[in-house]
Design an enzyme around this catalytic site. Structure first.
Site, PDB file in Angstrom:
ATOM      1  N   LEU A 105       0.845  -1.196   0.000  1.00 27.64           N
ATOM      2  CA  LEU A 105       0.000   0.000   0.000  1.00 27.64           C
ATOM      3  C   LEU A 105       0.877   1.241   0.000  1.00 27.64           C
ATOM      4  CD1 LEU A 105      -2.647   1.615   0.417  1.00 27.64           C
ATOM      5  CD2 LEU A 105      -2.431   1.159   2.867  1.00 27.64           C
ATOM      6  N   SER A 106       0.713   2.101  -1.004  1.00 21.05           N
ATOM      7  CA  SER A 106       1.423   3.373  -1.078  1.00 21.05           C
ATOM      8  C   SER A 106       2.936   3.166  -1.011  1.00 21.05           C
ATOM      9  CB  SER A 106       0.921   4.304   0.037  1.00 21.05           C
ATOM     10  OG  SER A 106       1.385   5.617  -0.139  1.00 21.05           O
ATOM     11  N   TRP A 107       3.621   3.703   0.002  1.00 25.74           N
ATOM     12  CA  TRP A 107       5.064   3.510   0.165  1.00 25.74           C
ATOM     13  C   TRP A 107       5.398   2.027   0.210  1.00 25.74           C
ATOM     14  CZ3 TRP A 107       8.293   1.195   3.740  1.00 25.74           C
ATOM     15  CH2 TRP A 107       9.622   1.626   3.788  1.00 25.74           C
ATOM     16  N   THR A 131      -0.178   3.083  -5.371  1.00 25.91           N
ATOM     17  CA  THR A 131       1.272   3.214  -5.388  1.00 25.91           C
ATOM     18  C   THR A 131       1.765   3.551  -6.789  1.00 25.91           C
ATOM     19  OG1 THR A 131       3.301   2.187  -4.570  1.00 25.91           O
ATOM     20  CG2 THR A 131       1.818   0.777  -5.835  1.00 25.91           C
TER      21      THR A 131
END
Length: 273
Positions: A105-107, A131
């Site tokens: 998720l994301s980073w 992401t």
């Protein structure tokens, strides 16, 4: 699997891997385990709504990166290749054998991509949520990115609620207080040093040139109202990943958590297919 577990089948430990102390949480089940890599600055408890929405018989592994939640700071800055090696060591020490599916998720999506590229025999499928490709990507809105440079939202949850709609978009715009409640779940806030190390890792990494070499089947999940990671990044990754499927939804950056039942169902279908 650990020899003795609590009645709920959840095991949480602080283990040492490659010089790092990592807090790990495993909900033991069956089938191919799902490893979840969290967003920047967030402790593993933030993922509770997602874990609860997944098939209760699925083994789910989550962890705090150094300087986040219950994991102490790293003595030195690190990069994603090193952190991928730490993750492989975590899985080995926790007794998670064979192939795993990795969700980022994301980073955490950067770490998931790095793990799939670096350890292809350990990664069966890849799930990339909200992401992009790292430093070489379509950037989010400048005002939003400036807010991402500080961990203040994790330390001051009322502040997080005030900026939630602008920062995360999607359903959070209608109920920004959900972010305050979500961050209140964290048992421990991360450190400023830990957050800085995560920022530095992201500032020196890109998957742009490695994506065509990732052979795993990949699900790309993106919100069309994501101020942090514009949806153009999902289309870019889909173009570069040879075995990818894109799922677009009308939500924002953290709908995987705030609308967990909806997106968990998408993830489950992909993992079973």
């Amino acid at each position: 699997m650990s020899a003795s577990l609590p009645a709920d089948g959840v095991e949480q430990r602080l283990i040492s891997v490659l010089g790092q102390q990592i807090r790990v949480d495993v909900r033991w089940g069956s089938g191919v385990p799902l490893v979840v890599c969290n967003g920047i600055g967030a402790a593993l408890e933030v993922l509770d709504p997602l874990v609860s929405a997944l098939d209760p018989d699925t083994t789910v592994v989550r962890f705090d990166v150094p300087g986040t939640g219950g994991s102490p700071n790293s003595p030195l800055p690190y990069g994603f290749p090193y952190l991928a090696a730490v993750l492989r060591g975590v899985l080995g020490k926790m007794g998670v054998r064979g192939q795993v599916d990795v969700l980022g998720l994301s980073w955490g999506g950067a770490l998931a991509q790095q793990f799939a590229f670096q350890y292809p025999l350990r990664c069966r499928r890849l799930i990339l949520v909200s992401t992009g490709t790292g430093v070489l990507m379509v950037p989010g809105r400048p005002r939003v990115l400036r807010r991402m440079l500080t961990p203040r939202r994790f330390l001051d949850h009322r502040y997080a609620s005030r900026i939630a709609g602008e920062l995360y978009g999607g359903s959070v715009r209608r109920d920004p207080a959900v972010v305050e409640r979500l961050f209140d779940r964290q048992l421990m806030a991360g450190s400023r040093v830990g957050y800085l190390h995560q920022l530095l890792a992201g500032s020196a990494w890109t998957s742009l040139f490695a994506l065509p070499l990732i052979r795993q089947r990949t699900l790309i999940v993106a919100g069309t109202d994501d101020p942090v990671i514009p949806v153009a990044n999902a289309r870019l990754m889909a173009h570069l990943l040879p075995h990818s499927t894109v799922h677009l939804h009308p939500g924002g950056h953290i709908d995987l958590i705030v609308d967990a039942p909806t997106l968990a169902a998408v993830i489950e279908r992909f993992r079973r297919a």
